[in-house]
Design a protein around this motif. Structure first.
Motif, short mmCIF file in Angstrom:
data_model
loop_
_atom_site.label_atom_id
_atom_site.label_comp_id
_atom_site.label_asym_id
_atom_site.label_seq_id
_atom_site.Cartn_x
_atom_site.Cartn_y
_atom_site.Cartn_z
N TYR A 122 -37.20 71.53 -8.79
CA TYR A 122 -36.30 70.58 -8.72
C TYR A 122 -34.97 70.87 -8.90
N ALA A 123 -33.31 69.65 -8.59
CA ALA A 123 -32.59 69.87 -8.19
C ALA A 123 -31.54 69.90 -9.93
N ASP A 124 -30.92 70.96 -9.87
CA ASP A 124 -30.66 71.07 -11.10
C ASP A 124 -29.99 69.62 -11.32
N SER A 125 -29.15 69.03 -10.67
CA SER A 125 -28.74 67.35 -11.22
C SER A 125 -30.00 66.49 -11.51
N VAL A 126 -31.02 67.01 -11.29
CA VAL A 126 -32.08 65.44 -11.45
C VAL A 126 -33.06 66.29 -12.61
N LYS A 127 -32.80 67.27 -12.87
CA LYS A 127 -33.71 68.05 -13.72
C LYS A 127 -34.21 67.38 -14.78
N GLY A 128 -35.14 66.83 -15.91
CA GLY A 128 -35.33 65.72 -16.65
C GLY A 128 -35.05 64.64 -16.77
N ARG A 129 -34.87 63.67 -15.58
CA ARG A 129 -35.43 63.34 -15.27
C ARG A 129 -35.85 62.27 -14.01
N PHE A 130 -36.06 63.45 -13.31
CA PHE A 130 -37.67 62.87 -12.18
C PHE A 130 -38.16 63.63 -12.19
N MET A 170 -38.49 58.23 -10.65
CA MET A 170 -36.85 58.81 -11.25
C MET A 170 -36.22 57.60 -11.99
N ASN A 171 -36.03 58.27 -13.28
CA ASN A 171 -35.43 57.82 -14.30
C ASN A 171 -34.33 58.21 -14.40
N SER A 172 -33.68 57.48 -15.63
CA SER A 172 -32.42 57.20 -15.85
C SER A 172 -31.32 57.79 -14.39
N LEU A 173 -31.73 56.77 -13.84
CA LEU A 173 -30.58 56.61 -12.32
C LEU A 173 -28.75 56.39 -12.77
N LYS A 174 -28.48 57.36 -11.89
CA LYS A 174 -26.51 57.17 -12.18
C LYS A 174 -26.22 57.11 -10.63
N PRO A 175 -25.24 56.32 -11.02
CA PRO A 175 -24.37 55.60 -9.96
C PRO A 175 -24.81 57.03 -8.38
N GLU A 176 -24.39 58.73 -9.03
CA GLU A 176 -24.65 59.26 -7.98
C GLU A 176 -26.42 60.31 -7.61
N ASP A 177 -26.64 59.10 -7.96
CA ASP A 177 -28.05 59.27 -7.38
C ASP A 177 -28.24 58.30 -5.72
N THR A 178 -27.43 57.66 -5.97
CA THR A 178 -27.62 56.98 -5.04
C THR A 178 -27.07 57.80 -3.31
N ALA A 179 -28.68 57.83 -2.43
CA ALA A 179 -28.84 58.15 -1.49
C ALA A 179 -29.68 57.51 -0.35
N VAL A 180 -29.63 58.52 0.90
CA VAL A 180 -30.89 57.76 1.33
C VAL A 180 -31.92 59.27 1.32
N TYR A 181 -33.06 58.46 0.58
CA TYR A 181 -34.09 59.84 0.28
C TYR A 181 -35.18 59.50 1.36
N TYR A 182 -35.37 60.97 1.41
CA TYR A 182 -36.27 61.52 2.36
C TYR A 182 -37.44 61.87 2.32
N CYS A 183 -38.92 61.60 2.63
CA CYS A 183 -39.68 62.36 2.33
C CYS A 183 -40.47 63.71 3.09
N LYS A 184 -40.78 65.07 3.30
CA LYS A 184 -40.43 66.00 3.75
C LYS A 184 -41.76 67.11 3.59
N LEU A 185 -43.34 66.76 5.24
CA LEU A 185 -44.40 67.59 4.28
C LEU A 185 -44.17 68.61 5.62
N ASP A 186 -44.43 69.83 4.66
CA ASP A 186 -45.16 70.90 5.14
C ASP A 186 -45.75 71.44 5.36
N GLN A 187 -46.57 71.76 6.78
CA GLN A 187 -48.45 71.15 7.22
C GLN A 187 -48.66 72.48 7.07
N PHE A 188 -49.44 72.66 6.09
CA PHE A 188 -50.14 74.50 6.16
C PHE A 188 -50.97 74.69 7.48
N SER A 189 -51.11 73.75 8.53
CA SER A 189 -52.34 74.39 9.87
C SER A 189 -51.54 75.02 10.64
N THR A 190 -50.10 74.22 11.22
CA THR A 190 -49.34 74.03 11.38
C THR A 190 -48.19 75.03 11.49
#
Length: 117
Positions: free
Chosen positions: A59-67, A82-102
């Protein structure tokens, strides 16, 4: 050709919680590493949380213990609690997949998370 479908973003008050979901198409999901990233206005995209095929997390240090990142291989889905959310958490969140086979990387479309004070 992997597609990632995200859900769970929205508006929440500071101190509240949200749960993001990312459902992946394709086979071999259990072999893929998954991650959540976020990008706030005027800032570069940053790693929020990562989970390997073996279940190791970091985890990023900024979210460790909360996410918490988790995965349900039976549903081809990764979650970000995501728990104990802060205004600094405001953002667009993106999911990323690292495909093992390719060794290809796939990104979700992004979902907006807004935390009000």
């Amino acid at each position: 050709q992997v597609q990632l479908v995200e859900s769970g973003g929205g508006l929440v008050q500071a101190g509240g919680s949200l749960r993001l979901s990312c459902a992946a198409s394709g086979s071999g999901f259990s072999f893929n590493a998954m991650g959540w990233y976020r990008q706030a206005p005027g800032k570069q995209r940053e790693l929020v949380a990562h989970i390997t095929s073996r279940g190791s997390t970091n985890y990023a240090d900024s979210v460790k213990g909360r996410f918490t990142i988790s995965r349900d291989n039976a549903k081809n889905t990764v979650y970000l609690q995501m728990n104990s959310l802060k205004p600094e958490d405001t953002a667009v969140y993106y999911c990323k997949l690292d495909q093992f086979s390719t060794w290809r990387v796939y990104w979700g479309q992004g979902t907006q998370v807004t935390v009000s004070s």
